[in-house]
Scaffold this motif. Structure first.
Motif, PDB file in Angstrom:
ATOM      1  N   SER A  65      42.299  44.189  50.194  1.00 41.08           N
ATOM      2  CA  SER A  65      42.973  43.102  49.483  1.00 41.08           C
ATOM      3  C   SER A  65      43.837  43.626  48.342  1.00 41.08           C
ATOM      4  CB  SER A  65      41.947  42.130  48.914  1.00 41.08           C
ATOM      5  OG  SER A  65      41.176  42.763  47.912  1.00 41.08           O
ATOM      6  N   CYS A  66      44.804  42.813  47.995  1.00 39.99           N
ATOM      7  CA  CYS A  66      45.598  43.069  46.800  1.00 39.99           C
ATOM      8  C   CYS A  66      44.639  43.212  45.621  1.00 39.99           C
ATOM      9  CB  CYS A  66      46.547  41.887  46.560  1.00 39.99           C
ATOM     10  SG  CYS A  66      47.364  41.922  44.948  1.00 39.99           S
ATOM     11  N   ARG A  67      44.994  44.058  44.704  1.00 45.19           N
ATOM     12  CA  ARG A  67      44.130  44.301  43.539  1.00 45.19           C
ATOM     13  C   ARG A  67      43.911  43.052  42.689  1.00 45.19           C
ATOM     14  NH1 ARG A  67      48.315  47.700  43.161  1.00 45.19           N
ATOM     15  NH2 ARG A  67      50.117  46.985  42.039  1.00 45.19           N
ATOM     16  N   LEU A  68      44.734  42.025  42.875  1.00 40.74           N
ATOM     17  CA  LEU A  68      44.598  40.813  42.075  1.00 40.74           C
ATOM     18  C   LEU A  68      43.757  39.726  42.751  1.00 40.74           C
ATOM     19  CD1 LEU A  68      48.216  40.430  40.647  1.00 40.74           C
ATOM     20  CD2 LEU A  68      46.249  41.615  39.667  1.00 40.74           C
ATOM     21  N   LEU A  69      43.373  39.938  44.005  1.00 42.46           N
ATOM     22  CA  LEU A  69      42.602  38.909  44.697  1.00 42.46           C
ATOM     23  C   LEU A  69      41.174  38.868  44.175  1.00 42.46           C
ATOM     24  CD1 LEU A  69      42.533  36.782  47.026  1.00 42.46           C
ATOM     25  CD2 LEU A  69      41.528  38.605  48.417  1.00 42.46           C
ATOM     26  N   ASP A  70      40.737  37.682  43.817  1.00 43.04           N
ATOM     27  CA  ASP A  70      39.346  37.452  43.447  1.00 43.04           C
ATOM     28  C   ASP A  70      38.602  37.174  44.748  1.00 43.04           C
ATOM     29  OD1 ASP A  70      36.915  36.044  42.919  1.00 43.04           O
ATOM     30  OD2 ASP A  70      37.649  35.520  40.917  1.00 43.04           O
ATOM     31  N   ASP A  71      37.726  38.075  45.145  1.00 42.09           N
ATOM     32  CA  ASP A  71      37.035  38.001  46.427  1.00 42.09           C
ATOM     33  C   ASP A  71      36.120  36.780  46.540  1.00 42.09           C
ATOM     34  OD1 ASP A  71      34.361  39.439  48.060  1.00 42.09           O
ATOM     35  OD2 ASP A  71      36.332  39.413  48.997  1.00 42.09           O
ATOM     36  N   GLU A  72      35.675  36.236  45.439  1.00 38.44           N
ATOM     37  CA  GLU A  72      34.777  35.078  45.476  1.00 38.44           C
ATOM     38  C   GLU A  72      35.562  33.770  45.623  1.00 38.44           C
ATOM     39  OE1 GLU A  72      31.553  32.744  45.742  1.00 38.44           O
ATOM     40  OE2 GLU A  72      31.615  34.904  45.928  1.00 38.44           O
ATOM     41  N   THR A  73      36.645  33.631  44.854  1.00 37.47           N
ATOM     42  CA  THR A  73      37.424  32.386  44.917  1.00 37.47           C
ATOM     43  C   THR A  73      38.510  32.427  45.986  1.00 37.47           C
ATOM     44  OG1 THR A  73      39.078  33.119  43.297  1.00 37.47           O
ATOM     45  CG2 THR A  73      37.093  32.001  42.434  1.00 37.47           C
ATOM     46  N   CYS A  74      38.873  33.627  46.433  1.00 40.75           N
ATOM     47  CA  CYS A  74      39.968  33.845  47.389  1.00 40.75           C
ATOM     48  C   CYS A  74      41.304  33.391  46.798  1.00 40.75           C
ATOM     49  CB  CYS A  74      39.689  33.161  48.718  1.00 40.75           C
ATOM     50  SG  CYS A  74      38.257  33.847  49.567  1.00 40.75           S
ATOM     51  N   ARG A  75      41.426  33.506  45.513  1.00 46.14           N
ATOM     52  CA  ARG A  75      42.657  33.153  44.799  1.00 46.14           C
ATOM     53  C   ARG A  75      43.108  34.352  43.969  1.00 46.14           C
ATOM     54  NH1 ARG A  75      44.883  28.092  46.176  1.00 46.14           N
ATOM     55  NH2 ARG A  75      43.165  26.761  46.806  1.00 46.14           N
ATOM     56  N   CYS A  76      44.367  34.359  43.621  1.00 46.58           N
ATOM     57  CA  CYS A  76      44.914  35.404  42.766  1.00 46.58           C
ATOM     58  C   CYS A  76      44.349  35.244  41.362  1.00 46.58           C
ATOM     59  CB  CYS A  76      46.437  35.303  42.731  1.00 46.58           C
ATOM     60  SG  CYS A  76      47.220  36.599  41.738  1.00 46.58           S
ATOM     61  N   ALA A  77      43.815  36.326  40.825  1.00 42.86           N
ATOM     62  CA  ALA A  77      43.212  36.281  39.496  1.00 42.86           C
ATOM     63  C   ALA A  77      44.258  36.137  38.389  1.00 42.86           C
ATOM     64  CB  ALA A  77      42.371  37.541  39.268  1.00 42.86           C
ATOM     65  N   HIS A  78      45.509  36.454  38.694  1.00 45.61           N
ATOM     66  CA  HIS A  78      46.591  36.376  37.707  1.00 45.61           C
ATOM     67  C   HIS A  78      47.839  35.762  38.336  1.00 45.61           C
ATOM     68  CE1 HIS A  78      44.232  38.767  34.932  1.00 45.61           C
ATOM     69  NE2 HIS A  78      43.991  39.607  35.927  1.00 45.61           N
ATOM     70  N   TYR A  79      47.666  34.621  38.977  1.00 49.04           N
ATOM     71  CA  TYR A  79      48.725  34.016  39.777  1.00 49.04           C
ATOM     72  C   TYR A  79      50.045  33.836  39.030  1.00 49.04           C
ATOM     73  CZ  TYR A  79      51.064  30.839  42.984  1.00 49.04           C
ATOM     74  OH  TYR A  79      51.973  30.269  43.828  1.00 49.04           O
ATOM     75  N   VAL A  80      50.013  33.304  37.837  1.00 49.52           N
ATOM     76  CA  VAL A  80      51.247  32.993  37.104  1.00 49.52           C
ATOM     77  C   VAL A  80      52.050  34.255  36.803  1.00 49.52           C
ATOM     78  CG1 VAL A  80      52.169  32.013  34.971  1.00 49.52           C
ATOM     79  CG2 VAL A  80      50.315  30.863  36.157  1.00 49.52           C
ATOM     80  N   VAL A  81      51.385  35.357  36.508  1.00 53.30           N
ATOM     81  CA  VAL A  81      52.079  36.601  36.138  1.00 53.30           C
ATOM     82  C   VAL A  81      51.952  37.676  37.214  1.00 53.30           C
ATOM     83  CG1 VAL A  81      51.893  36.165  33.655  1.00 53.30           C
ATOM     84  CG2 VAL A  81      50.085  37.442  34.834  1.00 53.30           C
ATOM     85  N   ARG A  82      51.565  37.303  38.418  1.00 50.03           N
ATOM     86  CA  ARG A  82      51.289  38.270  39.476  1.00 50.03           C
ATOM     87  C   ARG A  82      52.452  39.219  39.750  1.00 50.03           C
ATOM     88  NH1 ARG A  82      52.799  33.601  41.595  1.00 50.03           N
ATOM     89  NH2 ARG A  82      53.992  33.489  43.526  1.00 50.03           N
ATOM     90  N   ARG A  83      53.659  38.719  39.695  1.00 53.83           N
ATOM     91  CA  ARG A  83      54.814  39.570  40.029  1.00 53.83           C
ATOM     92  C   ARG A  83      55.115  40.597  38.945  1.00 53.83           C
ATOM     93  NH1 ARG A  83      58.535  38.255  44.230  1.00 53.83           N
ATOM     94  NH2 ARG A  83      59.993  39.190  42.817  1.00 53.83           N
ATOM     95  N   THR A  84      54.651  40.382  37.746  1.00 53.86           N
ATOM     96  CA  THR A  84      54.820  41.417  36.716  1.00 53.86           C
ATOM     97  C   THR A  84      53.808  42.535  36.923  1.00 53.86           C
ATOM     98  OG1 THR A  84      53.394  40.265  35.129  1.00 53.86           O
ATOM     99  CG2 THR A  84      55.751  39.799  35.002  1.00 53.86           C
ATOM    100  N   ILE A  85      52.665  42.208  37.516  1.00 49.40           N
ATOM    101  CA  ILE A  85      51.626  43.212  37.769  1.00 49.40           C
ATOM    102  C   ILE A  85      51.829  43.860  39.135  1.00 49.40           C
ATOM    103  CG2 ILE A  85      49.130  43.583  37.987  1.00 49.40           C
ATOM    104  CD1 ILE A  85      48.808  41.004  36.233  1.00 49.40           C
ATOM    105  N   VAL A  86      52.190  43.059  40.121  1.00 48.20           N
ATOM    106  CA  VAL A  86      52.426  43.531  41.493  1.00 48.20           C
ATOM    107  C   VAL A  86      53.833  43.081  41.893  1.00 48.20           C
ATOM    108  CG1 VAL A  86      51.600  43.487  43.887  1.00 48.20           C
ATOM    109  CG2 VAL A  86      49.957  43.281  42.008  1.00 48.20           C
TER     110      VAL A  86
END
Length: 164
Positions: A65-86
């Motif tokens: 998985s992408c390093r930002l995926l929260d495996d428990e919620t199956c959602r991006c842990a930093h969705y709003v700023v995801r493109r600055t991190i990835v």
């Protein structure tokens, strides 16, 4: 694989700010931002790293998985700023969907609607329950491996054989 939902199925719980059964009545390009986001079923499959065969163009999913995926919620842990991190994270919208639909999971609501198909019964918009995607066994909850834990050259060892 489960059958797509019936168009005669009763409306799920109506969520504030969403038109009833909008996914059946409104084209993707005319959805409100809230409706667009609500199409995501929360499966997490789009956040799995994929490999593409350079010769055939075939796409295979890995359990990495992408390093930002929260495996428990199956959602991006930093969705709003995801493109600055990835920076390579795809910003899915009606304008980009046609270019990326081919590598999206076959159960993905965006892909299904793009292909003129209906949503599955387990989709939270249909079921009225955000946990239905997990109960149906559709999500990646609990079985991913974070990308930073696996060297890129070993990703082929984590290919998922089933169709996603």
């Amino acid at each position: 694989m489960p059958e797509p939902s019936s168009p005669t199925r009763p409306d799920p719980i109506c969520r504030e700010g969403l038109r009833p059964r909008f996914w059946e009545k409104v084209s993707l390009k005319n959805l409100t931002p809230k409706e667009w986001e609500a199409l995501c079923d929360g499966c997490g499959k789009c956040c799995l790293n994929k490999l593409e065969d350079a010769d055939t163009g075939e796409i295979v999913f890995t359990r990495i998985s992408c390093r930002l995926l929260d495996d428990e919620t199956c959602r991006c842990a930093h969705y709003v700023v995801r493109r600055t991190i990835v920076p390579e994270c795809v910003q899915l919208n009606p304008g980009t969907l046609g270019d990326v639909a081919y590598w999206m999971p076959i159960t993905c609501a965006y892909r299904l609607l793009w292909e003129g198909k209906t949503l599955y019964d387990w989709h939270p918009l249909v079921s009225g329950d955000p946990e239905s995607v997990h109960r149906a066994g559709i999500s990646v909850r609990g079985w991913t491996v974070p990308e930073l834990d696996v060297p890129v050259e070993d990703w082929e060892d984590h290919v998922i054989e089933e169709d996603l």
